[in-house]
Design an enzyme around this catalytic site. Structure first.
Site, PDB file in Angstrom:
ATOM      1  N   LYS A  81      77.611  18.697  34.873  1.00 54.23           N
ATOM      2  CA  LYS A  81      76.867  18.345  33.658  1.00 54.23           C
ATOM      3  C   LYS A  81      75.369  18.549  33.870  1.00 54.23           C
ATOM      4  CE  LYS A  81      75.376  14.405  33.213  1.00 54.23           C
ATOM      5  NZ  LYS A  81      74.706  13.111  33.016  1.00 54.23           N
ATOM      6  N   LYS A 105      64.446  14.769  37.046  1.00 53.91           N
ATOM      7  CA  LYS A 105      65.823  14.513  37.484  1.00 53.91           C
ATOM      8  C   LYS A 105      66.655  15.794  37.475  1.00 53.91           C
ATOM      9  CE  LYS A 105      69.735  12.683  38.555  1.00 53.91           C
ATOM     10  NZ  LYS A 105      70.398  11.567  37.882  1.00 53.91           N
TER      11      LYS A 105
END
Length: 285
Positions: free
Chosen positions: A237, A169
């Site tokens: 993030k 991811k």
């Protein structure tokens, strides 16, 4: 197939439609969200838990979809104090590999199982059940979760042990961060040269440069409306997590610098494509 009792914690912009797809499939579902108003719409078919303890007690497989390391730590701090032997936890959040592995270790010490299964896709694929799910963990646990994962995504790829789903991811979002900034810069550059945004985006999308990502972001760029499908805060993030995990390439620092500056300019809660506003205004100074 024997249907197990399913729990879902975290009904944010992504979690809500993912849980809804489980509900629509007819699975016995219990949901919980810290902000209780987010559970609206589940009353008719599902159980709304009053707290995490309530959800865990009535669920055999528990999915979590939370915002960041802090939120995941807080929820699993509660979970690891409960009787959880035999239960399977599937965390679909994008967090650090270290935290994912630490959580997995703590759960396994108590006789539970754990899979990290973050997703690629934004709110539209979440609603359509066409997310890409990258799973890290034991094969038997992924097989156990598969009937439910299939209702949330069009592909579940087992990429290795606990933590490797997170690795995949972070890598795909690193790529997307470069793509979105590149798309924004290209649109601004072409406009500077007198090519309309509409024409440039059509050329991009009809050429080898186009992709599902560019096509999804095209309507936002044409309307100049950056309501969040995937917030800029979340992209920053994820790029920072990628850097923490070892991303150290020529584009790493410029990406972090750009998204950080866009966040500081007040664009963090808007869609990641709002980076174009920051890039445009920064060149006018």
């Amino acid at each position: 197939m024997i249907m197990e009792n399913i729990g879902f914690i975290g009904l944010g912009n992504m979690g809500y439609p993912m849980a809804k797809n489980l509900e629509k499939a007819g699975f016995p579902l219990t949901v919980y969200n810290r902000t209780s108003s987010r559970t609206a719409g589940f009353e008719a078919q599902s159980v709304i838990a009053t707290d995490v303890e309530h959800l865990i007690a009535g669920s055999n497989i528990i999915f979590t979809m939370l915002t960041n390391d802090a939120a995941v730590s807080a929820v699993y701090e509660v979970i690891t104090k409960l009787p959880i032997e035999g239960k399977l936890f599937v965390d679909m959040s994008t967090i650090s590999q270290k935290l994912s592995r630490d959580v997995g270790d703590r759960l396994r010490e108590q006789g539970a199982s754990f899979v990290d299964a973050p997703v690629a896709g934004s709110t539209v694929p979440a609603k359509e059940g066409t997310l890409i799910i990258m799973a890290g963990g034991e094969e038997r646990d992924i097989i156990r979760a598969m009937p439910y994962l299939e209702k949330m995504g069009k592909l579940t790829k087992h990429v290795g042990a606990n933590g490797q789903g997170i690795a995949a991811k972070l890598a795909i979002n690193y790529f997307l961060s470069t793509l979105y900034q590149g798309l924004a810069e290209t649109v601004l550059f072409s406009s500077k040269l007198g090519v309309s945004r509409e024409d440039m985006l059509e050329i991009i999308n009809e050429s080898a440069s186009g992709s599902g990502a560019t096509k999804v972001k095209t309507p936002l760029l044409l309307k100049d409306d950056y309501s969040p499908a995937f917030a800029l805060d979340l992209m920053l993030k994820d790029v920072l997590l990628a850097q923490e995990a070892g991303a150290d390439y020529p584009l790493t620092k410029p990406l972090i610098d750009t998204y950080s500056a866009a966040q500081q300019a007040g664009l963090g809660e808007m869609d990641v494509m709002a980076v174009i506003d920051y890039l445009h205004k920064s060149r006018l100074k």
